[in-house]
Write a protein that holds these residues in place. Structure first.
Motif, PDB file in Angstrom:
ATOM      1  N   THR A 147      11.685   2.030   7.563  1.00 23.43           N
ATOM      2  CA  THR A 147      10.630   2.089   6.553  1.00 23.43           C
ATOM      3  C   THR A 147       9.234   2.351   7.143  1.00 23.43           C
ATOM      4  OG1 THR A 147      10.362  -0.327   6.636  1.00 23.43           O
ATOM      5  CG2 THR A 147      11.850   0.537   4.968  1.00 23.43           C
ATOM      6  N   TYR A 150       7.757   5.710   7.967  1.00 27.30           N
ATOM      7  CA  TYR A 150       7.378   6.483   6.783  1.00 27.30           C
ATOM      8  C   TYR A 150       6.098   5.941   6.131  1.00 27.30           C
ATOM      9  CZ  TYR A 150      12.155   8.117   7.319  1.00 27.30           C
ATOM     10  OH  TYR A 150      13.317   8.651   7.823  1.00 27.30           O
ATOM     11  N   LEU A 152       5.750   2.842   4.968  1.00 24.04           N
ATOM     12  CA  LEU A 152       6.057   1.823   3.954  1.00 24.04           C
ATOM     13  C   LEU A 152       5.999   0.469   4.637  1.00 24.04           C
ATOM     14  CD1 LEU A 152       7.108   1.210   1.003  1.00 24.04           C
ATOM     15  CD2 LEU A 152       9.348   1.052   2.034  1.00 24.04           C
ATOM     16  N   ASN A 158       6.470  -1.532  -1.880  1.00 23.34           N
ATOM     17  CA  ASN A 158       7.779  -1.823  -2.468  1.00 23.34           C
ATOM     18  C   ASN A 158       7.670  -2.072  -3.971  1.00 23.34           C
ATOM     19  OD1 ASN A 158       9.776  -1.726  -0.404  1.00 23.34           O
ATOM     20  ND2 ASN A 158       8.767  -3.483   0.530  1.00 23.34           N
TER      21      ASN A 158
ATOM     22  N   GLN B  85      12.032   6.520  -2.621  1.00 23.48           N
ATOM     23  CA  GLN B  85      13.428   6.109  -2.439  1.00 23.48           C
ATOM     24  C   GLN B  85      14.264   7.330  -2.800  1.00 23.48           C
ATOM     25  OE1 GLN B  85      12.672   2.875  -5.298  1.00 23.48           O
ATOM     26  NE2 GLN B  85      14.037   1.621  -4.068  1.00 23.48           N
ATOM     27  N   ILE B  97      14.613   5.287   2.343  1.00 19.56           N
ATOM     28  CA  ILE B  97      13.162   5.477   2.241  1.00 19.56           C
ATOM     29  C   ILE B  97      12.797   6.719   3.060  1.00 19.56           C
ATOM     30  CG2 ILE B  97      10.926   4.544   2.986  1.00 19.56           C
ATOM     31  CD1 ILE B  97      11.990   3.141   0.509  1.00 19.56           C
TER      32      ILE B  97
END
Lengths: 379, 136
Positions: A147, A150, A152, A158, B85, B97
């Motif tokens: 994650t 990227y 995130l 989220n 997603q 992801i």
């Protein structure tokens, strides 16, 4: 006969509350602020510190621990016991979890006869933060390897993913989401201790707020603050002898989704719930919780929350002290305290008339992470 | 230049990153129930079998949900960027992801068909990414 054989509602009650000003960054140390809240709660219950023989602290939230020192970034049981001279502790524990989980542990400790008066503590520290500077290249281990490369990270993105999908599935809009933020900010204006006290917010302000992670804007995210709160919890029997009308703990529902429900455990019907304190770390949480708790069906919360229904004077006033979005990010402690104050009948301008049952929902309502619903009731 | 954080591979994820270096998307697939496991683990979370075979995926999928990050967790990342997603074609709940690259944030939508792309982070790491699917 131990109290654990009694129904939950006959076991324990909240009998005192203490709190401190809510500020972004404090001049005083967190340890001192926590000590103030603890002493205020003991005084509020009409007790002396020598009566306190139990302690349950939540120095670390479910999301992780503070890297700062004891008394600076968090406050531990030994720190506080030393700061205010608690010498009679027979039961003392710090947990990684929600304040409502701490309450459940306190009730169990009281029921099991481990102690008679529990001091329940939460102190929140908000430091001055900025994005981590690029001194060296970051590395992402464990689940983050899929994650963080990227970009995130943290809760916000989220929950933005979750909200986008929810809006897509149910046709919900940000105009509808404003109802949650508006309720929080309106109630904050009835709470002089709230961070957003004395400041109004229009739909236009809301829709123009800058994005953090679209579709979540700055005003959908709770505000990091520094503050401390304390509750005194005792057995139901002892509670009746103290100065305030007790807020009895009448039911819990734990973390396993769908396995138990707070209404069955407490024997309180949804229609009897006069007021609810619902965790709002991000604004859509209130929607998800309303659905999860069965106040409306899946996808119905956007419509349910309109027309003042979740505001004071409405069918189900939610977050009457302002919640995380209006009062400040207190990881569910503010919700618990306001729930107790409503049952005690001590909320002044924001008091809900005949509030005999208040539902307190803590934590994230979706996914597999910790969640907790507590019912607080009058005699 | 965007300095993305580098993944730290471990025993469970080594074949995943090894495949990515060879520009393939591979996941462990359960020999017993056919489940693709993500994140890669040595035990199928659905049937608890440990008989898994690393299997290549087509890299076709669609956007299940997405967000646009304006306040990045790390200074090294240039905002705004899209995090999505991606639901892979092989299995309904199989979601990775990734960033959606090769288009503007405003062009991304839920159910948008996407296809696999690879982004080299450095000489050791290659990151699976997704771009809008070419019209067929």
């Amino acid at each position: 006969v131990t109290a654990s054989s009694l129904p939950i509602r006959s076991r324990a009650a909240i009998v005192g509350t203490g709190y401190t000003p809510i500020v972004r960054h404090a001049q005083r140390s967190l340890g001192t602020i926590a000590a103030d809240a603890a002493l205020a709660a003991i005084d509020d219950a009409g007790l002396s510190r020598t009566a306190i023989d139990g302690y349950v602290g939540t120095p670390w939230g479910p999301a992780g621990s503070s890297s700062q020192a004891d008394g600076v970034g968090y406050v531990s049981a030994p720190y506080l016991a030393s700061a205010i001279g608690l010498k009679e502790l027979r039961f003392s524990v710090d947990i990684v979890g929600l304040p409502s989980t701490a309450l459940e542990i306190a009730v169990d400790a009281l029921s099991g006869g481990l102690c008679n008066y529990v001091l329940l503590m939460r102190a929140m520290f908000s430091g001055r933060s900025s994005p981590e500077p690029a001194r060296e290249r970051h590395r992402a281990a464990g689940p983050a390897q899929f994650t963080l490369p990227y970009g995130l990270s943290g809760g916000g993105a989220n929950f933005a993913l979750g909200l986008r999908r929810y809006m897509h599935e149910y046709g919900a809009t940000r105009e509808q989401l404003f109802a949650v933020v508006r309720a929080a900010r309106r109630h904050a204006n009835l709470n002089p201790n709230a961070y957003w006290y004395g400041r109004t917010l229009t739909l236009e302000d809301y829709l123009n707020a800058r994005w953090i992670v679209e579709p979540l804007s700055l005003l959908d995210c709770d505000l990091p603050v520094t503050t401390a709160g304390a509750l005194i919890v005792t057995t139901a029997e002892r509670a009746r002898d103290l100065r305030h009308r007790p807020a009895f703990v009448s039911g819990f529902a734990g973390t396993a989704p769908g396995r138990e429900n707070v209404f069955e455990v407490s024997g309180v019907e949804r229609s009897q719930v006069a007021v609810a304190q619902i965790y709002d770390g991000y604004s859509p949480f209130v929607w998800y919780w309303l659905e999860q708790l069965g106040f409306c069906g899946a996808g119905e919360a956007p419509a349910f929350s309109q027309n003042g229904r979740i505001e004071l004077g409405g069918e189900l006033p939610v977050n009457t002290a302002g919640g995380n979005l209006g009062e400040g990010h207190f990881q569910g402690f503010g919700h618990l305290r306001e729930g107790a104050m409503q049952i005690m009948g001590r909320c002044g301008d924001r008091q809900v008339a005949d509030a005999r049952h208040c539902l307190v929902a803590a934590g994230q309502p979706t996914g597999s992470r910790s969640r907790h619903a507590t019912m607080l009731s009058a005699e | 230049v965007t300095q993305r954080p580098l993944p730290v591979e471990d025993e469970d994820s080594h074949p995943y990153w090894e495949a990515a270096r060879a520009r393939r998307l591979e996941l462990p697939r359960c020999d017993c129930c056919g489940n693709y496991c993500f994140p890669p683990r040595p035990r199928c979370p659905r049937c608890l079998s440990t008989a898994l075979t690393w299997t290549a995926l087509t890299g076709r999928g669609k956007v299940y949900s997405f967000c646009v990050v304006y306040q990045a967790p790390l200074e090294a990342l240039e905002v705004p960027y899209v995090v999505a997603q991606i639901e892979l074609a092989e299995q309904p709940d199989l979601r990775l992801i990734a960033n959606v690259i090769g288009c503007e944030p405003g062009q991304v939508f839920i159910d948008m068909p996407v296809e696999l792309e690879f982004e080299e982070l450095d000489s050791d790491y290659t990151l699976p990414q997704f771009r809008p699917a070419a019209r067929r």
